[in-house]
Design a protein around this motif. Structure first.
Motif, mmCIF file in Angstrom:
data_model
loop_
_atom_site.group_PDB
_atom_site.id
_atom_site.type_symbol
_atom_site.label_atom_id
_atom_site.label_comp_id
_atom_site.label_asym_id
_atom_site.label_seq_id
_atom_site.Cartn_x
_atom_site.Cartn_y
_atom_site.Cartn_z
ATOM 1 N N GLY A 1 1.040 -1.051 0.082
ATOM 2 C CA GLY A 1 0.198 -0.068 0.152
ATOM 3 C C GLY A 1 0.944 1.138 -0.158
ATOM 4 N N ILE A 2 2.345 1.162 -0.556
ATOM 5 C CA ILE A 2 2.940 2.366 -0.573
ATOM 6 C C ILE A 2 2.733 3.089 -1.353
ATOM 7 N N SER A 3 2.470 2.638 -2.958
ATOM 8 C CA SER A 3 2.049 3.255 -4.332
ATOM 9 C C SER A 3 0.873 3.718 -4.134
ATOM 10 N N SER A 4 0.866 5.221 -4.966
ATOM 11 C CA SER A 4 -0.334 5.558 -4.916
ATOM 12 C C SER A 4 -0.818 5.027 -6.685
ATOM 13 N N ARG A 5 -2.113 5.429 -6.876
ATOM 14 C CA ARG A 5 -2.416 4.167 -7.815
ATOM 15 C C ARG A 5 -1.616 4.708 -9.486
ATOM 16 N N LEU A 6 -2.175 6.002 -9.219
ATOM 17 C CA LEU A 6 -1.217 6.685 -10.519
ATOM 18 C C LEU A 6 -0.318 6.151 -10.662
ATOM 19 N N ALA A 7 1.001 6.030 -9.439
ATOM 20 C CA ALA A 7 2.341 6.103 -9.142
ATOM 21 C C ALA A 7 2.518 4.664 -9.984
ATOM 22 N N GLY A 8 2.057 3.886 -9.343
ATOM 23 C CA GLY A 8 1.475 2.095 -9.353
ATOM 24 C C GLY A 8 1.826 1.950 -11.135
ATOM 25 N N LEU A 9 0.927 2.506 -11.540
ATOM 26 C CA LEU A 9 0.530 2.725 -12.899
ATOM 27 C C LEU A 9 1.295 2.877 -13.661
ATOM 28 N N ASN A 10 2.430 3.742 -13.442
ATOM 29 C CA ASN A 10 3.764 4.575 -13.975
ATOM 30 C C ASN A 10 4.749 3.844 -14.245
ATOM 31 N N GLU A 11 4.622 2.779 -13.191
ATOM 32 C CA GLU A 11 6.063 1.788 -13.119
ATOM 33 C C GLU A 11 5.772 0.994 -13.978
ATOM 34 N N TYR A 12 4.427 0.310 -13.974
ATOM 35 C CA TYR A 12 4.206 -0.576 -15.071
ATOM 36 C C TYR A 12 4.931 -0.430 -16.872
ATOM 37 N N ASN A 13 3.730 0.969 -16.953
ATOM 38 C CA ASN A 13 4.137 2.087 -18.046
ATOM 39 C C ASN A 13 5.395 2.329 -18.571
ATOM 40 N N ARG A 14 6.431 2.501 -17.507
ATOM 41 C CA ARG A 14 8.383 2.497 -17.943
ATOM 42 C C ARG A 14 8.593 1.425 -18.395
ATOM 43 N N ILE A 15 8.434 0.622 -17.785
ATOM 44 C CA ILE A 15 8.341 -1.371 -18.372
ATOM 45 C C ILE A 15 8.262 -1.575 -19.562
ATOM 46 N N LEU A 16 6.634 -1.369 -19.940
ATOM 47 C CA LEU A 16 6.600 -1.501 -21.260
ATOM 48 C C LEU A 16 7.150 -0.407 -22.599
ATOM 49 N N ASP A 17 7.333 1.047 -21.793
ATOM 50 C CA ASP A 17 8.231 1.760 -22.936
ATOM 51 C C ASP A 17 9.702 1.509 -23.449
ATOM 52 N N SER A 18 10.295 0.249 -21.985
ATOM 53 C CA SER A 18 11.083 -0.174 -22.644
ATOM 54 C C SER A 18 10.884 -1.132 -23.433
ATOM 55 N N ILE A 19 9.940 -1.673 -23.623
ATOM 56 C CA ILE A 19 9.780 -2.451 -24.620
ATOM 57 C C ILE A 19 9.227 -2.766 -25.679
ATOM 58 N N PHE A 20 8.891 -1.272 -25.988
ATOM 59 C CA PHE A 20 9.323 -0.459 -27.097
ATOM 60 C C PHE A 20 10.162 0.420 -27.520
#
Length: 697
Positions: free
Chosen positions: A120-139
């Motif tokens: 419960g440390i991350s906020s909703r938007l911050a947690g989603l942005n972490e996944y977005n960074r991984i997907l940005d590396s894939i693209f």
């Protein structure tokens, strides 16, 4: 003849290697797609699914079995991806290895991202942005994978990449909406992020459709015209406008699931089609290379064999022609030019002998052409020598005529000055006298260019201070020149006129190329190698490469070119310095301007001890008008509106003002001051005449 053939062979090998590189690039792209491309696509889908489940967990703060199962599937996809990278092997180039390293580092952070979500440390938007960074590396990895040499395939792959990125933005927006369903609202940062996702998705769809060909574009156009996409677009626009999730979550889920399923199916089909095209293009390229390379190799070998046979026959003929041409260019023509520069007469018919060679008609024609070139070159050299001699004579005749007229004009001015008692007219006559002296220096410059020696010379050594003051008198802006205290020495009288001219040219250059409110300083000192004079201005200076070029000209002056008259004064300085073995050097001044250093050799310098032993008193040895001009400049300079620094130049050190000099405007002179000035001028002139009559010309 073998050299161009070898170049042709090397070019054939280079083109063959380059074309093979294109084929290998296509084959490498197909291998990367079959290994890294397929597994990375599955990895992206699993990460998108885990992101949606994580959004629900971030909102409800509850961990479900669905999220755990999705994480297990993601971990399996990560393992498959890393194994595929190992299988790709040599197909992974340096450009792709950097992207793989970045993606590997992001995947290693997946455990910490999950821990923050579970705790419960991350906020909703911050947690989603972490996944977005991984997907940005894939693209980013996809961007490096589509670097193929075939332009058509590259364009289609780039367009497919844009469509895949648009699919990712749909998934990002979906994850935000799913997370906000429990709260029934989007926060302001989430609403801004959702709006950004929608705008990026629309842009990428337009860009991707514009680049795809008809067969790959048609399935996407059909999907964008169906009910799921239209429903999704309508609800998407409502979320952007209101900032709240759709009122019917089931309809949103259904629209997104149907749309993404169709887009994923089309993407897989299009990627397979593109991979097939890449493989076919690579195979076709290899076949073409084999056919063209074989035929080209046969043609190159045949050309080499034929050329070698003819080359051997021509080698002997060319060797004789080469020897004759080398003798002409390296010995005969340079000797002729050197003789012409020395002033010797050259017989063109005798010197331009024909070149005798034997061989084919082509070689004979070339020999005749060389003979014609030789005759033309000799005639041109003779003509240039005659022209230079004629120009020099013209310069010399004009200079002598002009000098004769100027001497007569100076005599008339001298007589008028003696008869004039009006101070204003005397001042005007003095200015005219100064202009005439400068004109005489320009006439002497013409004599220097023609190679003649000056007509003025003295038997006895001339003190350095008199030469410097006489040079100052020949400068237009002489009031700005400050002559500092110098050791008592003298220069050879036969070179006094040239030395005066040389110093005057340096002073003229310094006053012209420096601000009018600055002072040009002249210093002198007796050094081990002779006597050094320095002329320092406070102008803008020159770049280092320009100093190098000018110092090279001063050290070894070339033959005077009539078309290059921009640096005429420096060329005259170089000629005068070369005549007497004087070294002249230009360098940057500490004040930002230019310092000209003139080193007179020891053989031309007479020291103070020698002057005293010979009965000299260190006074000026310049007779007549030259001495009078120097005294007039110094005498008038103490009254005639000079700046304070210039007026103090010839005063004893104990009488100089110790305060910093301040610029002054010329004061209006009264009749008494003008009368005193004229009296001082007459006394100096009379003293100079008396000394000149004792010493003789």
């Amino acid at each position: 003849m073998l050299l161009p053939l070898l170049s042709l062979s090397a070019l054939w090998g280079f083109v063959l290697n380059l074309t093979m590189g294109d084929a290998q690039s296509l084959l490498r792209a197909n291998t990367l797609y079959q290994t890294i491309g397929v597994t990375s696509t599955d990895l992206g889908l699993q990460l998108q699914a885990e992101r949606v489940r994580s959004a629900e967990a971030l909102t409800t703060r509850e961990l479900t079995e669905v999220l755990g199962g999705q994480r297990a599937r993601t971990d399996k996809s990560v393992t498959d991806f890393k194994q595929a990278v190992t299988e790709a092997g040599d197909a992974v180039g340096d450009d792709l290895r950097l992207s793989l390293g970045t993606l590997g580092g992001q995947l290693d952070r997946l455990g910490s991202i999950r821990s923050d979500i579970d705790g419960g440390i991350s906020s909703r938007l911050a947690g989603l942005n972490e996944y977005n960074r991984i997907l940005d590396s894939i693209f980013m990895l996809y961007d490096n994978m589509v670097s193929v040499s075939d332009l058509t395939i590259f364009q289609q792959a780039s367009s497919m990449q844009a469509m895949g990125m648009a699919r990712e933005y749909i998934a990002r927006g979906h994850a935000l909406v799913i997370g906000a369903l429990a709260d029934k609202r989007l926060t302001e940062p989430e609403r801004a992020a959702f709006t950004e996702y929608v705008a990026s998705r629309k842009f990428l769809h337009a860009r991707g459709l514009a680049g795809l060909d008809v067969s790959l574009r048609r399935p996407y156009e059909q999907v964008f015209a169906t009910e799921p996409f239209l429903t999704f677009a309508t609800m998407e626009a409502r979320v952007v406008k209101t900032g709240t999730p759709p009122p019917d979550p089931a309809a949103w889920h259904e629209a997104v699931d149907k749309l993404t399923a169709r887009l994923d199916k089309i993407g897989v089909t299009a990627s397979g089609t593109l991979a097939t095209r890449t493989s076919e293009a690579a195979t076709s390229t290899v076949v073409k290379i084999a056919v063209a390379g074989g035929i080209g190799l046969i043609a190159v070998l045949a050309s080499i064999i034929i050329s070698v046979r003819f080359g051997r026959r021509l080698a002997g003929e060319l060797a004789g022609l080469r020897a004759a041409a080398v003798e002409l260019s390296q010995r005969r023509l340079p000797d002729i030019v050197a003789r012409l520069r020395k002033g010797e007469d050259v017989d063109v018919r005798k010197e331009a002998k024909p070149i005798k060679v034997s061989g084919s008609a082509e070689i004979t024609d070339v020999a005749k052409a060389f003979g014609s070139v030789q005759r033309t070159a000799v005639r041109a050299a003779v003509g240039q020598a005659a022209l230079r001699h004629g120009v020099g004579q013209v310069f010399l005749n004009l200079a002598r005529r002009k000098q004769g007229l100027l001497h007569r004009q100076l005599a008339l001015l001298d007589a008028m000055q003696r008869r004039t008692h009006d101070p204003d007219r005397l001042e005007e006559l003095f200015r005219l006298d100064h202009l005439t002296t400068r004109m005489r220096r320009h006439a002497e410059s013409l004599m220097v260019l023609s190679g003649a020696a000056p007509g003025r010379a003295w038997r006895k050594p001339v003190p350095v201070i008199d030469i410097v003051r006489a040079a100052v008198a020949e400068v237009e802006d002489y009031t700005r020149v400050s002559v500092e205290t110098m050791p008592v020495s003298a220069f050879d009288g036969t070179a006094a006129a040239d030395l005066t001219h040389l110093v005057a040219e340096l002073l003229e250059n310094a006053t012209i190329y420096s601000p009018p409110d600055t002072v040009v300083r002249v210093r002198g000192d007796l050094v081990s190698n002779g006597y050094a004079l320095e002329v320092e201005d406070k102008g803008l200076g020159l770049p280092p490469e320009e100093y190098e070029r000018l110092n090279a000209l001063l050290a070894a002056p070339p033959e005077f070119d009539l078309a290059d008259s921009d640096r005429l004064g420096l060329f005259v300085v170089a000629k005068l310095a070369e005549r007497h073995g004087i070294k002249v050097l230009l360098r940057r001044s500490p004040f930002g301007g230019t310092t000209a250093i003139m080193l007179v050799p020891r053989s031309m310098v007479t020291e103070q001890a020698a002057l005293e032993a010979g009965g000299g008193d260190g006074k000026a040895a310049l007779p007549g008008r030259t001495r009078k001009k120097a005294l007039a400049v110094v005498t008038s300079g103490t009254h005639a509106g000079l700046p304070r620094r210039a007026r103090q130049t010839n005063l004893p050190p104990q009488l100089k003002d110790e305060r910093p000099p301040e610029p002054e405007q010329p004061a209006e002179r009264s009749p008494d001051e003008v009368r005193d000035l004229f009296s001082a001028f007459q006394r100096g002139t009379q003293r100079a005449r008396e000394e000149a009559s004792e010493e003789g010309p």
